[in-house]
Design a protein around this motif. Structure first.
Motif, PDB file in Angstrom:
ATOM      1  N   UNK A   1       0.839  -1.200   0.000  1.00 26.02           N
ATOM      2  CA  UNK A   1       0.000   0.000   0.000  1.00 26.02           C
ATOM      3  C   UNK A   1       0.872   1.248   0.000  1.00 26.02           C
ATOM      4  N   UNK A   2       1.931   1.227   0.800  1.00 30.89           N
ATOM      5  CA  UNK A   2       2.852   2.370   0.850  1.00 30.89           C
ATOM      6  C   UNK A   2       3.498   2.601  -0.510  1.00 30.89           C
ATOM      7  N   UNK A   3       3.880   1.518  -1.181  1.00 31.24           N
ATOM      8  CA  UNK A   3       4.475   1.639  -2.516  1.00 31.24           C
ATOM      9  C   UNK A   3       3.472   2.223  -3.517  1.00 31.24           C
ATOM     10  N   UNK A   4       2.223   1.773  -3.424  1.00 31.78           N
ATOM     11  CA  UNK A   4       1.191   2.285  -4.328  1.00 31.78           C
ATOM     12  C   UNK A   4       0.952   3.768  -4.102  1.00 31.78           C
ATOM     13  N   UNK A   5       0.827   4.162  -2.840  1.00 30.78           N
ATOM     14  CA  UNK A   5       0.599   5.571  -2.530  1.00 30.78           C
ATOM     15  C   UNK A   5       1.760   6.438  -2.992  1.00 30.78           C
ATOM     16  N   UNK A   6       2.988   5.939  -2.803  1.00 28.95           N
ATOM     17  CA  UNK A   6       4.166   6.697  -3.230  1.00 28.95           C
ATOM     18  C   UNK A   6       4.204   6.836  -4.748  1.00 28.95           C
ATOM     19  N   UNK A   7       3.884   5.754  -5.458  1.00 27.22           N
ATOM     20  CA  UNK A   7       3.904   5.795  -6.917  1.00 27.22           C
ATOM     21  C   UNK A   7       2.850   6.766  -7.451  1.00 27.22           C
ATOM     22  N   UNK A   8       1.662   6.743  -6.842  1.00 29.35           N
ATOM     23  CA  UNK A   8       0.607   7.667  -7.260  1.00 29.35           C
ATOM     24  C   UNK A   8       1.004   9.113  -6.981  1.00 29.35           C
ATOM     25  N   UNK A   9       1.653   9.347  -5.837  1.00 26.94           N
ATOM     26  CA  UNK A   9       2.074  10.707  -5.482  1.00 26.94           C
ATOM     27  C   UNK A   9       3.131  11.223  -6.445  1.00 26.94           C
ATOM     28  N   UNK A  10       4.049  10.347  -6.870  1.00 27.61           N
ATOM     29  CA  UNK A  10       5.105  10.779  -7.797  1.00 27.61           C
ATOM     30  C   UNK A  10       4.518  11.295  -9.111  1.00 27.61           C
ATOM     31  N   UNK A  11       3.394  10.728  -9.516  1.00 35.50           N
ATOM     32  CA  UNK A  11       2.766  11.143 -10.773  1.00 35.50           C
ATOM     33  C   UNK A  11       1.607  12.116 -10.544  1.00 35.50           C
ATOM     34  N   UNK A  12       1.443  12.532  -9.296  1.00 38.22           N
ATOM     35  CA  UNK A  12       0.375  13.468  -8.957  1.00 38.22           C
ATOM     36  C   UNK A  12      -1.003  12.913  -9.336  1.00 38.22           C
ATOM     37  N   UNK A  13      -1.182  11.625  -9.095  1.00 39.84           N
ATOM     38  CA  UNK A  13      -2.466  10.957  -9.367  1.00 39.84           C
ATOM     39  C   UNK A  13      -3.276  10.993  -8.074  1.00 39.84           C
ATOM     40  N   UNK A  14      -4.256  11.860  -8.021  1.00 41.80           N
ATOM     41  CA  UNK A  14      -4.911  12.176  -6.757  1.00 41.80           C
ATOM     42  C   UNK A  14      -6.220  11.434  -6.511  1.00 41.80           C
ATOM     43  N   UNK A  15      -6.752  10.741  -7.521  1.00 40.38           N
ATOM     44  CA  UNK A  15      -8.068  10.124  -7.369  1.00 40.38           C
ATOM     45  C   UNK A  15      -7.973   8.694  -6.835  1.00 40.38           C
ATOM     46  N   UNK A  16      -7.133   8.520  -5.825  1.00 37.48           N
ATOM     47  CA  UNK A  16      -6.921   7.198  -5.225  1.00 37.48           C
ATOM     48  C   UNK A  16      -7.365   7.221  -3.772  1.00 37.48           C
ATOM     49  N   UNK A  17      -8.227   6.278  -3.418  1.00 42.21           N
ATOM     50  CA  UNK A  17      -8.658   6.073  -2.039  1.00 42.21           C
ATOM     51  C   UNK A  17      -8.250   4.661  -1.628  1.00 42.21           C
ATOM     52  N   UNK A  18      -7.553   4.525  -0.518  1.00 47.05           N
ATOM     53  CA  UNK A  18      -7.077   3.219  -0.069  1.00 47.05           C
ATOM     54  C   UNK A  18      -7.757   2.852   1.243  1.00 47.05           C
ATOM     55  N   UNK A  19      -8.232   1.627   1.323  1.00 42.60           N
ATOM     56  CA  UNK A  19      -8.795   1.095   2.554  1.00 42.60           C
ATOM     57  C   UNK A  19      -8.122  -0.236   2.870  1.00 42.60           C
ATOM     58  N   UNK A  20      -7.579  -0.354   4.083  1.00 42.47           N
ATOM     59  CA  UNK A  20      -6.911  -1.581   4.508  1.00 42.47           C
ATOM     60  C   UNK A  20      -7.942  -2.498   5.164  1.00 42.47           C
ATOM     61  N   UNK A  21      -8.727  -3.172   4.350  1.00 43.11           N
ATOM     62  CA  UNK A  21      -9.824  -4.014   4.841  1.00 43.11           C
ATOM     63  C   UNK A  21      -9.367  -5.457   5.025  1.00 43.11           C
ATOM     64  N   UNK A  22      -9.893  -6.093   6.044  1.00 47.44           N
ATOM     65  CA  UNK A  22      -9.737  -7.532   6.214  1.00 47.44           C
ATOM     66  C   UNK A  22     -10.873  -8.190   5.444  1.00 47.44           C
ATOM     67  N   UNK A  23     -10.564  -8.747   4.291  1.00 50.61           N
ATOM     68  CA  UNK A  23     -11.602  -9.297   3.429  1.00 50.61           C
ATOM     69  C   UNK A  23     -12.270 -10.521   4.024  1.00 50.61           C
ATOM     70  N   UNK A  24     -11.647 -11.130   5.019  1.00 51.64           N
ATOM     71  CA  UNK A  24     -12.272 -12.303   5.648  1.00 51.64           C
ATOM     72  C   UNK A  24     -13.355 -11.915   6.648  1.00 51.64           C
ATOM     73  N   UNK A  25     -13.393 -10.656   7.059  1.00 49.86           N
ATOM     74  CA  UNK A  25     -14.428 -10.157   7.968  1.00 49.86           C
ATOM     75  C   UNK A  25     -15.533  -9.539   7.114  1.00 49.86           C
TER      76      UNK A  25
END
Length: 264
Positions: free
Chosen positions: A56-80
């Protein structure tokens, strides 16, 4: 018959996904990260579900480098599943509903069939299949209201045989193919298409279960018609097509993106 192809500044490509809201599970993984960035570059909004902090940190950093702002991240436990539905409904209200769902997240334990417990089978099913059902249930009312939607389930070349020790994973991917067809039949009346993409053997973290990487690569290339390893961009291109208006008359299908490993 002459076909008029729209051109000029105001023309919108049938492949455009600009402005669409994509709910994407496993969006920071080996195939997910490149695809997520591709969607963002194309002007889509992506709600990424992934619980691997480093990725997730890598994804956020990559998006920030390209100024891609339309990203929302949620750290969900898919088993719950109960908490997942509550989180999705809350995020859906924030973004105005999900136009597209891509069910990609998966776990893939590997051992002899007789060594699996039934609880392990159920755990794989819960993450790989049941969580996808919850995602679609959360998104479907919005799609029905708009009269437009796209659902893509990520299947696997393993469904066609050739791999041992992955029985729960293969079972789960087979279930997604079945759901693809059932949903396509039911949701078509709402303007919603449902397809599956079946990746071949891509070089991702999943390959780390193989003790001899060089031998495994030879095995893969021997089975493919195209003699190179697949790249995440190959999956991104296939997904972009299927979630666009260009694929509006395609539903209930499984697209094998595997270099010609499986042919129908």
């Amino acid at each position: 018959m002459n076909m008029q192809i729209p051109t000029g500044k105001g023309a919108k490509s049938a492949m455009s996904i600009a402005g669409k809201v994509i709910l994407y599970t496993g969006a920071a993984g080996g195939l997910g990260m490149v695809t997520t960035l591709s969607f963002l570059r194309a002007g889509a909004k992506v709600v990424a579900l992934d619980n691997n902090p480093e990725k997730v940190e890598d994804l956020l950093a990559a998006a920030a480098r390209e100024n891609l702002k339309e990203l929302t991240v949620r750290a969900c436990d898919l088993s719950d599943l109960k908490s997942l539905r509550a989180e999705l409904d809350a995020v859906s209200a924030e973004v105005g509903g999900f136009d597209i769902v891509i069910n990609n997240a998966a776990i893939y334990p590997s051992k002899n069939f007789e060594d699996y417990t039934i609880e392990e089978f159920q755990a794989v099913q819960r993450v790989n299949v049941d969580a996808g059902i919850v995602c679609v249930q959360s998104a479907l009312s919005h799609m029905r209201e708009k009269g437009w939607g796209r659902i893509v389930n990520i299947a696997s070349v393993t469904v066609y045989g050739g791999w041992a020790h992955l029985a729960p994973y293969v079972q789960s991917k087979g279930a997604l193919v079945g759901l693809t067809r059932a949903w396509a039949r039911e949701f078509g009346a709402y303007g919603v298409t449902v397809n599956a993409v079946s990746p071949g053997a891509f070089p991702t973290d999943a390959e780390k279960i193989h003790p001899d990487p060089e031998s495994y690569t030879r095995f893969v290339l021997d089975h493919q018609a195209v003699k190179r390893r697949g790249s995440p961009e190959d999956i991104a291109n296939a997904l972009t097509f299927l979630i666009s208006d260009a694929a509006g008359f395609i539903t209930g299908q499984t697209l094998n993106v595997d270099g010609g490993w499986v042919m129908h």
